[in-house]
Write a protein that holds these residues in place. Structure first.
Motif, PDB file in Angstrom:
ATOM      1  N   GLU A 125      -1.205   4.344  -6.079  1.00  0.00           N
ATOM      2  CA  GLU A 125      -1.541   4.232  -7.502  1.00  0.00           C
ATOM      3  C   GLU A 125      -1.488   2.760  -7.933  1.00  0.00           C
ATOM      4  O   GLU A 125      -0.935   2.436  -8.978  1.00  0.00           O
ATOM      5  CB  GLU A 125      -0.573   5.062  -8.351  1.00  0.00           C
ATOM      6  CG  GLU A 125      -0.683   6.557  -8.154  1.00  0.00           C
ATOM      7  CD  GLU A 125       0.215   7.324  -9.097  1.00  0.00           C
ATOM      8  OE1 GLU A 125      -0.064   7.362 -10.315  1.00  0.00           O
ATOM      9  OE2 GLU A 125       1.221   7.888  -8.624  1.00  0.00           O
ATOM     10  N   ARG A 126      -2.030   1.889  -7.100  1.00  0.00           N
ATOM     11  CA  ARG A 126      -2.022   0.454  -7.389  1.00  0.00           C
ATOM     12  C   ARG A 126      -0.611  -0.053  -7.635  1.00  0.00           C
ATOM     13  O   ARG A 126      -0.330  -0.771  -8.594  1.00  0.00           O
ATOM     14  CB  ARG A 126      -2.924   0.145  -8.588  1.00  0.00           C
ATOM     15  CG  ARG A 126      -4.394   0.438  -8.341  1.00  0.00           C
ATOM     16  CD  ARG A 126      -5.253   0.021  -9.523  1.00  0.00           C
ATOM     17  NE  ARG A 126      -6.668   0.259  -9.256  1.00  0.00           N
ATOM     18  CZ  ARG A 126      -7.648  -0.034 -10.112  1.00  0.00           C
ATOM     19  NH1 ARG A 126      -7.344  -0.587 -11.292  1.00  0.00           N
ATOM     20  NH2 ARG A 126      -8.898   0.218  -9.806  1.00  0.00           N
ATOM     21  N   ASN A 127       0.293   0.398  -6.756  1.00  0.00           N
ATOM     22  CA  ASN A 127       1.711   0.014  -6.819  1.00  0.00           C
ATOM     23  C   ASN A 127       2.381   0.410  -8.138  1.00  0.00           C
ATOM     24  O   ASN A 127       3.248  -0.311  -8.661  1.00  0.00           O
ATOM     25  CB  ASN A 127       1.879  -1.487  -6.583  1.00  0.00           C
ATOM     26  CG  ASN A 127       1.627  -1.866  -5.136  1.00  0.00           C
ATOM     27  OD1 ASN A 127       1.964  -1.106  -4.222  1.00  0.00           O
ATOM     28  ND2 ASN A 127       1.021  -3.023  -4.911  1.00  0.00           N
TER      29      ASN A 127
END
Length: 215
Positions: A125-127
């Motif tokens: 989740e995009r970090n």
């Protein structure tokens, strides 16, 4: 755009420690610190860390603040240990329905009281990162709750319900007796009316009617 913002919220990473974030433990006992996470789009190489009395989670911390650190490759695998405090054991599971990353703190002491933060980072989740906190209180002995007032209230309510049921039963019995008495009186009236009609030769009685005289 508003649509993209709603989409991002729907798939956001969430971390939870249950309905209450306070835990009380007896000195020298073992205490469970619960934590689960959810993500709608799944996870890959997810990292989770438990911190003790930590306020800044996005910067490196000294080893003592980090009491458990683990990684999870995907939903089909259980977490692998990176580092941990010797007194902390992992008791969760991520291959079952709930993504459980709970730990147990063994032999708690008064100095263990404080804030425990469960922090999760999901590269898929995009970090995206999220955390939840538990406040631990350590006591010398558990205080028993005085339930005297509760028992009195329950007793009073139970007594009132019992009286109400008894009143309803008595009411039904009385109404039944009154109904039977009224039915008996009706039968007597009908019988008496029939006898009078027969004896007086009134219309509708059982007495024989004389033929009219011939002209």
């Amino acid at each position: 755009l508003p649509g993209l913002h709603v989409f991002a919220i729907a798939f956001a990473l969430e971390v939870s420690v249950g309905k209450t974030n306070t835990v009380m433990a007896l000195n020298n006992s073992n205490v469970l610190l619960p934590c689960t996470f959810t993500t709608c789009i799944g996870f890959h190489d997810l990292v989770f860390t438990w911190y003790f009395n930590s306020t800044e989670l996005l910067t490196p911390h000294p080893a003592p603040l980090q009491i458990y650190h683990g990684k999870i490759k995907n939903k089909a695998t259980e977490p692998t240990l990176v580092s941990r405090n010797p007194r902390v054991d992992f008791v969760g599971s991520t291959t079952k329905k709930d993504n459980n990353i709970s730990i147990v703190l063994n032999g708690v002491e008064f100095s263990d009281a404080g804030k425990y933060t469960c922090h999760v980072k999901n590269p898929r989740e995009r970090n995206a990162q999220h955390n939840a906190t538990i406040f631990l209180t350590v006591v010398h002995k558990m205080v028993e709750t005085d339930n005297t007032v509760t028992l009195i209230i329950v007793g009073v309510v139970g007594g009132l319900i019992g009286l109400l049921v008894l009143f309803m039963l008595i009411k039904r019995v009385v109404l039944f007796i009154i109904k039977k008495t009224q039915d008996g009186k009706k039968e007597c009236l009908v019988s008496s009316s029939g006898n009078d009609n027969t004896e007086n030769g009134l219309a509708g009685s059982k007495a024989e009617q004389k033929a009219p005289p011939k002209a």
